[in-house]
Design a protein around this motif. Structure first.
Motif, PDB file in Angstrom:
ATOM      1  N   SER A 163       0.825  -1.199   0.000  1.00 15.69           N
ATOM      2  CA  SER A 163       0.000   0.000   0.000  1.00 15.69           C
ATOM      3  C   SER A 163       0.862   1.252   0.000  1.00 15.69           C
ATOM      4  O   SER A 163       0.611   2.206  -0.743  1.00 15.69           O
ATOM      5  CB  SER A 163      -0.909  -0.017   1.239  1.00 15.69           C
ATOM      6  OG  SER A 163      -1.641   1.180   1.317  1.00 15.69           O
ATOM      7  N   PHE A 164       1.907   1.238   0.821  1.00 19.35           N
ATOM      8  CA  PHE A 164       2.772   2.413   0.930  1.00 19.35           C
ATOM      9  C   PHE A 164       3.493   2.685  -0.395  1.00 19.35           C
ATOM     10  O   PHE A 164       3.480   3.814  -0.917  1.00 19.35           O
ATOM     11  CB  PHE A 164       3.767   2.179   2.072  1.00 19.35           C
ATOM     12  CG  PHE A 164       4.904   3.150   2.088  1.00 19.35           C
ATOM     13  CD1 PHE A 164       4.707   4.479   2.445  1.00 19.35           C
ATOM     14  CD2 PHE A 164       6.187   2.748   1.720  1.00 19.35           C
ATOM     15  CE1 PHE A 164       5.756   5.373   2.462  1.00 19.35           C
ATOM     16  CE2 PHE A 164       7.232   3.637   1.730  1.00 19.35           C
ATOM     17  CZ  PHE A 164       7.028   4.956   2.098  1.00 19.35           C
ATOM     18  N   LYS A 165       4.125   1.666  -0.962  1.00 19.97           N
ATOM     19  CA  LYS A 165       4.937   1.868  -2.157  1.00 19.97           C
ATOM     20  C   LYS A 165       4.080   2.118  -3.388  1.00 19.97           C
ATOM     21  O   LYS A 165       4.472   2.875  -4.296  1.00 19.97           O
ATOM     22  CB  LYS A 165       5.840   0.661  -2.388  1.00 19.97           C
ATOM     23  CG  LYS A 165       6.921   0.531  -1.324  1.00 19.97           C
ATOM     24  CD  LYS A 165       7.858  -0.636  -1.622  1.00 19.97           C
ATOM     25  CE  LYS A 165       8.956  -0.731  -0.549  1.00 19.97           C
ATOM     26  NZ  LYS A 165       9.892  -1.855  -0.809  1.00 19.97           N
ATOM     27  N   MET A 166       2.928   1.492  -3.486  1.00 24.81           N
ATOM     28  CA  MET A 166       2.069   1.714  -4.643  1.00 24.81           C
ATOM     29  C   MET A 166       1.574   3.150  -4.662  1.00 24.81           C
ATOM     30  O   MET A 166       1.618   3.832  -5.696  1.00 24.81           O
ATOM     31  CB  MET A 166       0.894   0.739  -4.621  1.00 24.81           C
ATOM     32  CG  MET A 166      -0.051   0.893  -5.816  1.00 24.81           C
ATOM     33  SD  MET A 166      -1.332  -0.354  -5.855  1.00 24.81           S
ATOM     34  CE  MET A 166      -2.202   0.031  -4.356  1.00 24.81           C
ATOM     35  N   ALA A 206       0.215   3.836 -15.131  1.00 26.05           N
ATOM     36  CA  ALA A 206       0.384   2.402 -14.869  1.00 26.05           C
ATOM     37  C   ALA A 206       1.848   1.997 -14.959  1.00 26.05           C
ATOM     38  O   ALA A 206       2.315   1.125 -14.217  1.00 26.05           O
ATOM     39  CB  ALA A 206      -0.447   1.594 -15.860  1.00 26.05           C
ATOM     40  N   SER A 207       2.576   2.643 -15.850  1.00 27.93           N
ATOM     41  CA  SER A 207       3.997   2.308 -15.990  1.00 27.93           C
ATOM     42  C   SER A 207       4.780   2.703 -14.755  1.00 27.93           C
ATOM     43  O   SER A 207       5.748   2.035 -14.386  1.00 27.93           O
ATOM     44  CB  SER A 207       4.575   3.010 -17.230  1.00 27.93           C
ATOM     45  OG  SER A 207       3.938   2.558 -18.404  1.00 27.93           O
ATOM     46  N   TYR A 208       4.393   3.790 -14.118  1.00 27.33           N
ATOM     47  CA  TYR A 208       5.106   4.207 -12.912  1.00 27.33           C
ATOM     48  C   TYR A 208       4.896   3.234 -11.761  1.00 27.33           C
ATOM     49  O   TYR A 208       5.638   3.261 -10.777  1.00 27.33           O
ATOM     50  CB  TYR A 208       4.671   5.610 -12.488  1.00 27.33           C
ATOM     51  CG  TYR A 208       5.415   6.701 -13.211  1.00 27.33           C
ATOM     52  CD1 TYR A 208       6.712   7.026 -12.849  1.00 27.33           C
ATOM     53  CD2 TYR A 208       4.823   7.400 -14.257  1.00 27.33           C
ATOM     54  CE1 TYR A 208       7.404   8.032 -13.508  1.00 27.33           C
ATOM     55  CE2 TYR A 208       5.500   8.403 -14.923  1.00 27.33           C
ATOM     56  CZ  TYR A 208       6.794   8.714 -14.550  1.00 27.33           C
ATOM     57  OH  TYR A 208       7.489   9.696 -15.198  1.00 27.33           O
ATOM     58  N   LEU A 209       3.884   2.362 -11.870  1.00 22.44           N
ATOM     59  CA  LEU A 209       3.715   1.333 -10.852  1.00 22.44           C
ATOM     60  C   LEU A 209       4.853   0.328 -10.875  1.00 22.44           C
ATOM     61  O   LEU A 209       4.988  -0.477  -9.951  1.00 22.44           O
ATOM     62  CB  LEU A 209       2.375   0.620 -11.052  1.00 22.44           C
ATOM     63  CG  LEU A 209       1.124   1.464 -10.751  1.00 22.44           C
ATOM     64  CD1 LEU A 209      -0.124   0.672 -11.071  1.00 22.44           C
ATOM     65  CD2 LEU A 209       1.119   1.907  -9.303  1.00 22.44           C
ATOM     66  N   ARG A 210       5.664   0.362 -11.939  1.00 20.97           N
ATOM     67  CA  ARG A 210       6.836  -0.513 -11.959  1.00 20.97           C
ATOM     68  C   ARG A 210       7.816  -0.141 -10.840  1.00 20.97           C
ATOM     69  O   ARG A 210       8.608  -0.967 -10.410  1.00 20.97           O
ATOM     70  CB  ARG A 210       7.536  -0.419 -13.317  1.00 20.97           C
ATOM     71  CG  ARG A 210       6.750  -1.018 -14.464  1.00 20.97           C
ATOM     72  CD  ARG A 210       7.640  -1.204 -15.682  1.00 20.97           C
ATOM     73  NE  ARG A 210       6.877  -1.776 -16.797  1.00 20.97           N
ATOM     74  CZ  ARG A 210       6.391  -1.073 -17.807  1.00 20.97           C
ATOM     75  NH1 ARG A 210       6.604   0.219 -17.829  1.00 20.97           N
ATOM     76  NH2 ARG A 210       5.720  -1.652 -18.774  1.00 20.97           N
ATOM     77  N   LEU A 211       7.775   1.119 -10.432  1.00 20.64           N
ATOM     78  CA  LEU A 211       8.611   1.507  -9.297  1.00 20.64           C
ATOM     79  C   LEU A 211       8.258   0.670  -8.075  1.00 20.64           C
ATOM     80  O   LEU A 211       9.136   0.185  -7.344  1.00 20.64           O
ATOM     81  CB  LEU A 211       8.416   3.000  -8.993  1.00 20.64           C
ATOM     82  CG  LEU A 211       8.752   3.987 -10.119  1.00 20.64           C
ATOM     83  CD1 LEU A 211       8.410   5.400  -9.652  1.00 20.64           C
ATOM     84  CD2 LEU A 211      10.210   3.901 -10.494  1.00 20.64           C
ATOM     85  N   TRP A 212       6.950   0.505  -7.846  1.00 19.10           N
ATOM     86  CA  TRP A 212       6.482  -0.323  -6.720  1.00 19.10           C
ATOM     87  C   TRP A 212       6.836  -1.789  -6.945  1.00 19.10           C
ATOM     88  O   TRP A 212       7.333  -2.472  -6.049  1.00 19.10           O
ATOM     89  CB  TRP A 212       4.976  -0.117  -6.574  1.00 19.10           C
ATOM     90  CG  TRP A 212       4.262  -1.254  -5.880  1.00 19.10           C
ATOM     91  CD1 TRP A 212       4.602  -1.830  -4.697  1.00 19.10           C
ATOM     92  CD2 TRP A 212       3.093  -1.928  -6.345  1.00 19.10           C
ATOM     93  NE1 TRP A 212       3.724  -2.820  -4.387  1.00 19.10           N
ATOM     94  CE2 TRP A 212       2.774  -2.912  -5.381  1.00 19.10           C
ATOM     95  CE3 TRP A 212       2.281  -1.787  -7.457  1.00 19.10           C
ATOM     96  CZ2 TRP A 212       1.690  -3.757  -5.516  1.00 19.10           C
ATOM     97  CZ3 TRP A 212       1.183  -2.611  -7.594  1.00 19.10           C
ATOM     98  CH2 TRP A 212       0.900  -3.590  -6.636  1.00 19.10           C
TER      99      TRP A 212
END
Length: 1429
Positions: free
Chosen positions: A549-552, A751-757
């Motif tokens: 939850s935190f990282k997303m 959605a692509s930035y969710l790759r960071l998570w």
């Protein structure tokens, strides 16, 4: 922020470089790297520029240096690379350096060649030694054999061969020995068996050790073989097979003594070669070590020198050719450095006149220059990899210095790993001046170039690792946990608190495996951790849920912030370029679309963090559910995050929906309004102006500047810039595509930035101790969600890229699933035209309804009645003889022209040459050897044939005229341009018409149309070129231009046109000034075309003779008169008296003559024709080519002798290079045919009768016929200069083969004359050969055979004398002869047999005067047969 925020301000400067100082000035400029050159010679080929010779010299030096570096690396000699870069060498040292390098290259190549030759000889000797060692066990010397026989396997061991049998056969035993590759042994043995039919004995043995191949240098396994054979023919076959399989064949010794001597000699030679080879290698290494000392600096110097000459080739010369002019882009801040560099270069060269520069104004878009240092260079390269920004745009590299390593750290956040990366990068930074790092391999060099990127990535990873509390995937308790476990026990609370809260006791702790800390219990949660995540979460079972939850949420916040920042940077660009309408119509709608959806999502995340606490967390609504309900317009079940949430969300959606049409249509409609209301108006009303090529917004924005700056300079701006057509559809489509990309990109990029998570979660996976099965399933579910998001983002990205390449794809097609698109069945549409055939029997013309279709016609060629056929076979025999058939299409004239020009004319022109030599004898062919001698007239039938040729030539001329008439008719019917006449009446006075504004306006429009029509016609004519390479094509070209321009010129003389122009003049219209130059150009080009047609018509007859003449004889007669006619054209014509017109015309004539020769002298059929006819053909072809050059120089001599006419000197290479080369080829072909004829003259029936060996003569003649086989099967064009080297190889092989045949013929003659049948017959043959043309060497050999004839005559005398002595007492008598008379008759017949021959010898006095002749006379005078008489 300086130039890092935006690119440098550039200006266009013009450099004036003196020819003597240009090299030094550019050398200084190159060392400082101040400018970028513009190419001022774009229309000039790179091979025609001024300094192309110097560039080639540099390329030659580069080739030599590359060869030196290759040899140095091959010798494993280290290359010393200096720390500094040497400057370009001075011009005085270039020639010296070139001479040294060339001398060094020659020496190296010679030493290397000798080394390779010695090495090859050494390997061959080693192979020979191994072969002798192995074959020693194959064959042993048998002492009982006679020395005349060679070695062969012992007889007692060979059941099929015995010594007596070999003696009886009298065979000669031969051996072939050598080495063969291991992989070819089996095929080699099979080939020997099949070809030699078992008449060989093959013995093999494998070598113990692999040997190096002398040819390829490859170490392979070898087999030693020994082949025994009987007979010379089988021996030849065996040797050819060995050559075919690339066997290394070595001589085989006949005796053991010879074998021992060879082995001793080989050992000595091998030792000597080892010594010489070592010394050669030592000397070669010394030379390479000496060259390696300076090769690095010389490579750099040559590269710089080549770059200088490339830049000089971009410069242009002034009118005096003493000054070079260059245009460069230079930063405005470096102009003083540029001036200083020019002064320094002029001072170094010692020039008296310094070079200087000045800036010139321009409206072109300058190049983008962003200064970097070793820290910012890596980040700038990352940005440039996605595209270099336009001039003066905001440079994203400044912000990438922070965002790139920070986003990496979000994914890689680990304190320990990041610190290791930081130390590694710090080590590279501290040792960045170490030379080994710059010379390292590719991967290490990549790390070194990105050392500062790695440094910041490691530093930011330490920061994010502290936030994640990860150190090598383990948590660190730095400040102590803020969660108190003991506060959850009931004993630490009052009874009242125990009743209200769920607390722990001993029973709960013992019976529950999972315990939950409640932050609402007093004392459990004592405040947030000072920095990062509390280490107690590493022990929690719900750690994964918390971190997800935190990282997303953190990834979404960072991503949307990053994208919003990019849109804001675009606003700075619009402000800088003064395009404020883009802010209102593009940037603000983009921000509204982004913030009203995704910005609101960030607001909800932060609002929930701030408003809801641990006590109220259970009643907090789900952000995901609330976000989905926002788009579905559903009421929240939990009451929402805050009061009035539903109204706020609807307002945000309304703003989002309204921003989309503004984003799609706002900018195109504004530009359309700007174009219609603010654009330039005039004669050429052509839309708005593009100030820069790569930006469609910079559109006639002079009007836009009026709106934004409050000035009114539209008219001046329109005069300064050129107008281009305004295409509203293209601008609308571009904006729609951009808007769709932006809207879809907001979703896909989020959605692509969710790759960071996802990547952060993957990196921390090893950190999770002992996950339960349920937690693993939960983690797997989370990863599946990540993968689905990644797939969705990849799908959106793919569709977005697809929409870029296919801008008109519909949204429905873009939204289709990729898998469904791939699985769709492929549909193929097959178009088929169904035609109906109509058969009509008629005599009138073809009906109109069929004129636009293909029509097949049949014509009777007889007036008699055609008998009806009984069956199909008889019909197939009768109908083709009585009917002519063909096809015509809708373009009848074009079809007729093509059939005549491409079918009948070529067939009638060149089919005559196969009969052109009718009536010529071989003597006549030889008499016409020199082109200065006219070919003799043909007697008898040849004269009649010559008259037929003249008739055929006249017919060809008429056919050509007819084809030209068809072409002119088509031009007049289809290509005539008619000026549009005014639609109103122009009757009346000119002044009255000029006073009427409406009439003037209509007539002005009419004049504008005339101007466009005439300009278009002139432009079209100027673009046309002659359709063909021959001289007739040039005449047709000028005729076509004359017809077109004449029609236009005549129309301009019409009374109505003159009156319209008078009205325009009376009304003071500006169009008259525009039309008058066009009419002048029309008149000038019309007169030029008319004059050229008139003068070229005088030589048209000669051109037709050259193109369609029946034979080379006609062409030979035409060339001198044609050259005289061209001389008259050169003198009289106003346009063909210049080199640029006459040289292409004469080049076309040379091409036509050369093509004529190529078509007639066809090597595939030339040698199959009669030799006399082929010789005559090649001789005439050579004479024609030589006559072309001779006629040119004769005309030139006449002009020079007159001293009054213009110079007659053209580019001889263009006129005679090809024809001279073809003349040499024709001479070679004539020589080939002459050689074949000479061989046939020698090996004729007479020699067969004398030698008595016709089979061997036939074999020699077969080899003679094989001389021309390579010429008949050529794979290249022998008449092409590009293939001259290949033809030289063919002629060299031919000459070698001729020498071989000559040698064999000499041997045959020597052997044959030793066994003559008759001295008199041989003498007659020699006398005949004395008077016929033959090979000179063989003729000399034949003339030397008189001694053999005399020897044969002496044998004949001995035979006669022997017959006389044996029958002296009883002479043989004929029937009915009395004894005395019969004896006398018998003696007289013997006497006449000797007398007749000696009388023939007396015809050649030198025969009897020779030593052999005097011996014959002595023998004849001392024989009893003569004394008896």
């Amino acid at each position: 922020m300086g130039s890092l925020f935006r690119s440098e301000t550039m200006c266009l400067a013009q450099l004036f470089l003196q020819s003597g100082t240009a090299y030094e000035c550019l050398s200084v400029l190159g060392e400082k790297g101040l400018v970028e050159f513009r190419d001022l010679n774009q229309n000039v080929s790179s091979f025609q520029r001024k300094f192309v010779g110097e560039v080639k010299r540099c390329e030659e030096l580069e080739r030599i240096l590359a060869y030196l570096v290759q040899e140095i690396n091959r010798a494993d000699i280290p290359l010393p690379e200096g720390d500094t870069s040497p400057p370009a060498p001075p011009l005085k040292q270039v020639l010296e350096m070139q001479e040294q390098l060339q001398k060094l290259e020659v020496e190296l190549r010679e030493v290397t060649k000798n080394k390779e030759k010695l090495r090859k000889n050494l390997l061959e000797l080693i192979e020979y030694t191994h072969m002798l060692r192995v074959t020693k066990t194959f064959v042993k010397r048998n002492v009982e054999f006679e020395p005349t026989y060679e070695e062969f396997p012992p007889l007692e061991n060979e059941s099929l061969l015995d010594y007596s049998c070999m003696q009886r056969l009298g065979a000669k035993l031969g051996f072939v020995s050598g080495l063969i590759n291991q992989g070819k042994v089996e095929a080699f043995e099979k080939m020997l068996w099949r070809v030699c039919k078992g008449y060989t004995i093959v013995t093999y043995a494998e070598l113990d050790e692999p040997l190096e191949d002398p040819e390829t240098g490859e170490v392979i396994k070898w087999y030693v073989f020994l082949i025994s054979f009987w007979g010379e023919q089988i021996g030849h076959k065996v040797k050819k097979i060995c050559d075919c399989y690339h066997c290394h064949v070595y001589p085989y010794p006949n005796t053991a003594e010879e074998r021992r001597e060879i082995q001793e000699g080989l050992n000595t030679r091998i030792q000597d070669l080892y010594t010489v080879l070592h010394k050669t290698e030592d000397y070669l290494r010394q030379v390479l070590c000496k060259a390696a000392e300076s090769v690095y600096s010389r490579v750099i110097q040559v590269k710089k020198m080549k770059a200088i000459y490339h830049m000089l080739n971009m410069c242009s010369f002034d009118v005096t050719n003493k000054c070079l002019i260059a245009e460069v882009w230079c930063p405005e801040a470096d102009l003083h450095e540029l001036r200083r560099a020019l002064e320094e270069g002029s001072r170094e060269s010692g020039g008296t006149i310094p070079s200087f520069m000045n800036t010139i104004p321009t409206k072109e878009t300058p190049p983008t220059l962003i200064r970097t240092n070793k820290f910012t260079e890596g980040f700038q390269n990352i940005v440039d990899a996605y595209g270099v920004g336009s001039y003066q745009e905001v440079n994203p590299a400044l912000f990438t210095i922070i965002t790139f390593p920070f986003l990496f750290a979000v994914m890689f956040g680990d304190f320990g790993h990041g610190f290791v990366m930081f130390l590694f990068a710090l080590l590279l930074v501290l040792n960045e001046n170490h030379p080994r790092l710059n010379q390292s391999q590719e991967i290490m060099r990549m790390f070194f170039n990105g050392r500062y990127i790695l440094l910041l990535m490691g530093l930011f990873s330490v920061y994010t690792g502290l936030i994640y509390n990860d150190c090598f995937s383990k948590s660190v308790n730095l400040f102590g946990s803020r969660w108190n476990v003991s506060a959850m026990y009931s004993s630490s609370h009052s009874p009242e608190e125990q009743r209200k809260m769920v607390l722990w006791n001993d029973s709960i702790v013992r019976h529950h495996s999972v315990l939950q800390l409640d932050p609402s219990v007093p004392g459990v949660f004592r405040g947030p951790y000072p920095f990062g995540i509390d280490p107690i979460w590493n022990l929690a079972t719900n750690r994964l849920t918390f971190l997800n939850s935190f990282k997303m949420k953190m990834s979404v916040i960072l991503g949307i912030t990053h994208m919003t920042f990019g849109v804001i940077l675009g606003i700075f660009n619009h402000l800088h370029f003064r395009k404020k309408f883009n802010i209102c119509l593009v940037s603000i709608p983009e921000l509204l679309f982004m913030l009203c959806i995704f910005g609101y999502l960030i607001f909800m995340i932060i609002y929930k963090w701030l408003v809801y606490s641990a006590e109220t967390s259970r009643t907090a609504p789900s952000i995901l559910i609330e976000f989905i309900s926002m788009f579905l317009f559903l009421a929240s079940d939990t009451g929402g995050l805050y009061p009035g949430q539903e109204h706020v969300q609807r307002l945000l959606l309304l703003i989002t929906v309204l921003s989309v049409p503004v984003l799609f249509l706002g900018k195109p409609l504004f530009l359309l309004w700007l174009h219609r209301g603010r654009s330039c108006f005039g004669v050429g009303r052509s839309g708005y102006t593009l100030v820069r090529k790569d930006s469609e917004e910079e559109v006639s924005l002079l009007g836009g500047q009026d709106i934004e700056e409050g000035n009114n300079q539209m008219e001046d701006g329109c005069r300064e810039v050129t107008c281009e057509e305004f295409d509203f559809g293209e601008i609308l489509m571009t904006q729609i595509i951009h808007s769709i990309e932006y809207c879809l990109g907001c979703i896909s990029n989020t959605a692509s930035y969710l790759r960071l998570w996802a990547l952060s979660l993957a990196h921390a996976h090893d950190d999770i101790p002992g996950l339960s099965e349920e937690e693993e399933e939960e983690e797997e579910t989370e990863f599946q969600k990540v993968e689905s998001i990644d797939r969705a983002s990849a799908k959106n990205l793919q569709l977005r890229m697809y929409s870029i390449h296919r801008p008109r794809i519909s949204l429905e097609e873009e939204e289709m699933d990729l898998e469904s698109i791939e699985n769709l069945p492929v549909k193929k549409t097959v178009k088929q035209m169904v035609e109906k055939t109509y058969l009509q029997v008629l005599r009138p013309p073809v009906p109109e309804e069929f004129l636009d279709q293909n029509v097949l016609f049949f014509l009777r060629n007889t007036k008699e009645t055609i008998s009806e056929a009984t069956d199909m076979k008889e019909a197939m025999e009768i109908m083709p003889e009585t009917l002519e058939y063909g096809i015509i299409n809708s373009h009848v004239l074009a079809f007729l022209r093509d059939v005549i020009s491409q079918v009948f004319l070529p067939a009638l022109s060149f089919s005559q040459h196969k009969d052109a030599n009718l009536g010529l004898t071989s003597g006549e062919v030889l008499d016409s050897f020199d082109y200065d001698i006219d070919l003799p007239s043909m007697p008898g039938e040849a004269i009649e044939y010559h008259s037929i040729q003249l008739i055929r030539d006249e017919f060809l001329m008429n056919i050509q005229k007819f084809a030209s008439s068809i072409q002119r008719t088509m031009q007049q019917l289809e290509g005539e341009i008619k000026l549009e006449m005014p639609s109103i009446s122009v009757e009346g006075e000119v002044s009255d018409l000029a006073a009427d504004p409406e009439t003037v306006e209509i007539l002005e429009q009419c004049v504008i149309n005339w101007l466009n029509q005439i300009s278009t016609a002139l432009e079209g004519q100027m673009k046309k070129t002659p359709q063909g390479n021959g001289p007739l094509a040039e005449i047709e070209f000028w005729r076509e231009r004359n017809a077109t321009l004449s029609a236009l010129h005549e129309q301009t003389k019409l009374p109505i046109v003159r009156k319209v122009l008078d009205v325009m003049k009376e009304s003071d219209s500006l169009l008259v000034a525009n039309l008058q130059p066009v009419l002048t150009e029309l008149f000038k080009f019309h007169m030029e075309a008319s004059d050229n047609v008139r003068f070229l018509s005088t030589v048209e007859r000669h051109f037709k003779n050259i193109t369609h003449g029946s034979s080379f004889h006609v062409v030979l007669e035409t060339i001198p008169s044609m050259m005289s006619a061209l001389r008259m054209v050169w003198i009289i014509s106003r346009h063909y008296n210049k080199d640029e017109r006459m040289i292409p015309l004469m080049e076309r004539i040379a091409w036509e003559i050369a093509e004529r020769v190529c078509k007639v002298v066809n090597l595939r059929t030339l040698f199959k024709e009669n030799r006399a006819s082929a010789q005559h053909k090649t001789l005439e072809a050579r004479n024609t080519l030589n006559m072309w050059k001779k006629a040119y120089f004769d005309t030139r001599a006449k002009i020079e002798a007159s001293g009054r006419e213009a110079r007659w000197e053209f580019d001889r290479k263009r006129l005679f290079e090809r024809t001279d080369y073809m003349a040499t080829i024709c001479q070679d072909l004539y020589d080939i045919l002459q050689v074949v004829e000479e061989f046939y003259n020698i090996f004729g029936p007479e020699l067969k009768a004398v030698t008595g060996d016709p089979k061997r003569i036939d074999d020699v003649l077969c080899r003679v016929d094989g001389l021309v086989t390579p010429m008949e099967n050529l794979t290249f064009d022998p008449f092409s200069i590009k293939c001259s080297q290949y033809w030289k190889y063919v002629m060299d092989d031919f000459k070698i083969e001729v020498l071989v045949i000559e040698k064999e013929a000499k041997n045959f003659i020597d052997e044959s004359f030793k066994t003559l049948r008759s001295a008199e017959a041989a003498f007659d043959m020699l006398l005949k050969f004395k008077h016929i043309r033959s090979r000179e060497a063989i003729n000399r050999q034949m003339m030397m055979k008189f001694n053999d004839i005399l020897a044969q005559y002496c044998k004949e005398i001995d035979i006669v004398n022997k017959i006389f002595v044996q029958n002296l007492d009883n002479p043989p008598l004929y029937k009915n002869h009395p004894p005395v008379a019969g004896a006398i008759y018998w003696e007289r017949s013997l006497f006449f047999r000797i007398k007749h021959t000696i009388l023939r010898f007396q015809e050649v006095e030198e025969i009897l005067d020779s030593d052999g002749g005097r011996e014959v006379c002595y023998v004849c005078c001392n024989r009893p047969v003569l004394s008896f008489t």
